[in-house]
Design an enzyme around this catalytic site. Structure first.
Site, PDB file in Angstrom:
ATOM      1  N   SER A  17     -16.488  53.127  89.094  1.00 45.22           N
ATOM      2  CA  SER A  17     -15.190  52.863  89.710  1.00 45.22           C
ATOM      3  C   SER A  17     -14.453  54.182  90.002  1.00 45.22           C
ATOM      4  CB  SER A  17     -14.375  51.938  88.794  1.00 45.22           C
ATOM      5  OG  SER A  17     -13.272  51.397  89.468  1.00 45.22           O
TER       6      SER A  17
ATOM      7  N   ASP B  56     -17.970  42.467  94.206  1.00 43.16           N
ATOM      8  CA  ASP B  56     -17.025  43.543  93.896  1.00 43.16           C
ATOM      9  C   ASP B  56     -16.073  43.765  95.073  1.00 43.16           C
ATOM     10  OD1 ASP B  56     -15.752  45.843  93.027  1.00 43.16           O
ATOM     11  OD2 ASP B  56     -17.568  47.082  92.981  1.00 43.16           O
TER      12      ASP B  56
ATOM     13  N   HIS C  90     -17.078  43.466  89.867  1.00 46.71           N
ATOM     14  CA  HIS C  90     -16.819  44.865  89.528  1.00 46.71           C
ATOM     15  C   HIS C  90     -17.040  45.131  88.026  1.00 46.71           C
ATOM     16  CE1 HIS C  90     -15.181  48.794  90.388  1.00 46.71           C
ATOM     17  NE2 HIS C  90     -14.246  48.661  89.464  1.00 46.71           N
TER      18      HIS C  90
END
Length: 300
Positions: A162, A242, A274
């Site tokens: 991320s 995601d 995610h």
């Protein structure tokens, strides 16, 4: 008596800002001490990299079978939207420990400054300082014995998820642009990476008062940065559901056509969201992610 203004000025995915300047995060971060895993044999300990600013790291050492064997080194950068999570949280402690056990590698998991206490670009600068600290051990006379004794500085990998994947990219660009004497960055691993081109852009711009707008190269990497990536290979993980899937695909396509001479591969996990591997570490697809991550590190 101090009066507070509870009128909201800005509402973002991870925090809200009140008109009196207060920032209220939607999530809290738990931290646990380092520990030794009796099952895997992975040991961990915390080190101070800098006191001003405050930068630290958690180092993980796999079970040593041959003291003369030098091990690849993973420089790991946690996610959390640049404003929460920690190298010391249960999620990341357990994840990095599992990567270390599977890859038989040393890991340095960096604890960088978070917004709002330390606005962006502290996360980038702290991570770069951490990587420089790792490189300071290349002559085997650094401050940390685990790195002096066991790390193979010709097999260094930078990885994260991320926001941490975004930071990993910027470090690789910096390595390729100005170099980092003493170490060879072989590969970069980007797990569900955050880049510009979506609704969260304005949150990042707010966290970085010195930003360069929506075309800021840290947010939306230009071709001239992509071509400078200071590594031989890149691995990108996608999760089908995601919200960052699209910008990750954009990065992959831009990297392929940038003229960068390295190799890039991708792996997508269908039906997953995610950072699913952090939330469901015992599911089959999380094991698959860890296995692929480890094989990428060990592939000649």
């Amino acid at each position: 008596m101090v009066l507070t203004n509870n009128e909201i000025a800005h509402e973002f995915r991870f925090f809200r800002v009140y008109k009196d300047g207060r920032v209220e995060k939607n999530l809290s971060t738990q931290k646990i001490p380092p520990s030794d895993d009796p099952i895997s044999g992975v040991q961990s300990k915390d080190v101070v990299i800098s006191t001003e600013p405050s930068i630290s790291a958690r180092i993980f050492l796999p079970k040593i079978h041959d003291p003369t064997q030098k091990l690849p080194l993973l420089f790991y950068i946690h996610g959390g939207g640049f404003c929460f999570e920690s190298a010391f949280s249960p999620l990341y402690h357990n994840h990095v420990s599992s990567l270390v056990a599977k890859a038989n590698a040393i890991a340095v998991s960096i604890e960088y400054g978070l917004f709002p206490e330390r606005p962006v670009p502290a996360c980038y600068e702290d991570s770069w300082a951490g990587l420089q600290w790792v490189a300071s051990h290349a002559n085997r006379n650094g401050l940390e014995s685990w790195l002096n004794d066991y790390a193979d500085f010709n097999r260094v990998f930078i990885g994260g998820d991320s926001g941490g994947a975004n930071i990993s990219h910027t470090l690789a660009v910096r390595v390729g642009s100005i170099g980092l004497p003493g170490i060879k960055v072989v590969g970069v691993i980007l797990v569900h990476p955050f880049f510009g081109g979506m609704e969260d852009d304005h949150m990042w711009l707010y966290m970085c008062p010195t930003n360069g707008g929506l075309e800021d190269p840290r947010l939306k990497p230009p071709a001239e940065d992509l071509v400078k990536l200071g590594c031989d290979k890149v691995l990108i993980f996608f999760a089908e559901k995601d919200h960052l899937r699209g910008v990750g695909e954009w990065y992959y396509q831009e990297l392929k056509k940038s003229g960068w001479v390295g190799s890039v591969e991708v792996l997508e996990h269908e039906g997953e969201d995610h950072v699913f591997h952090l939330m469901k570490p015992d599911c089959d697809k999380a094991f698959d992610l860890v296995n692929k991550f480890a094989s990428f590190i060990n592939k000649e």
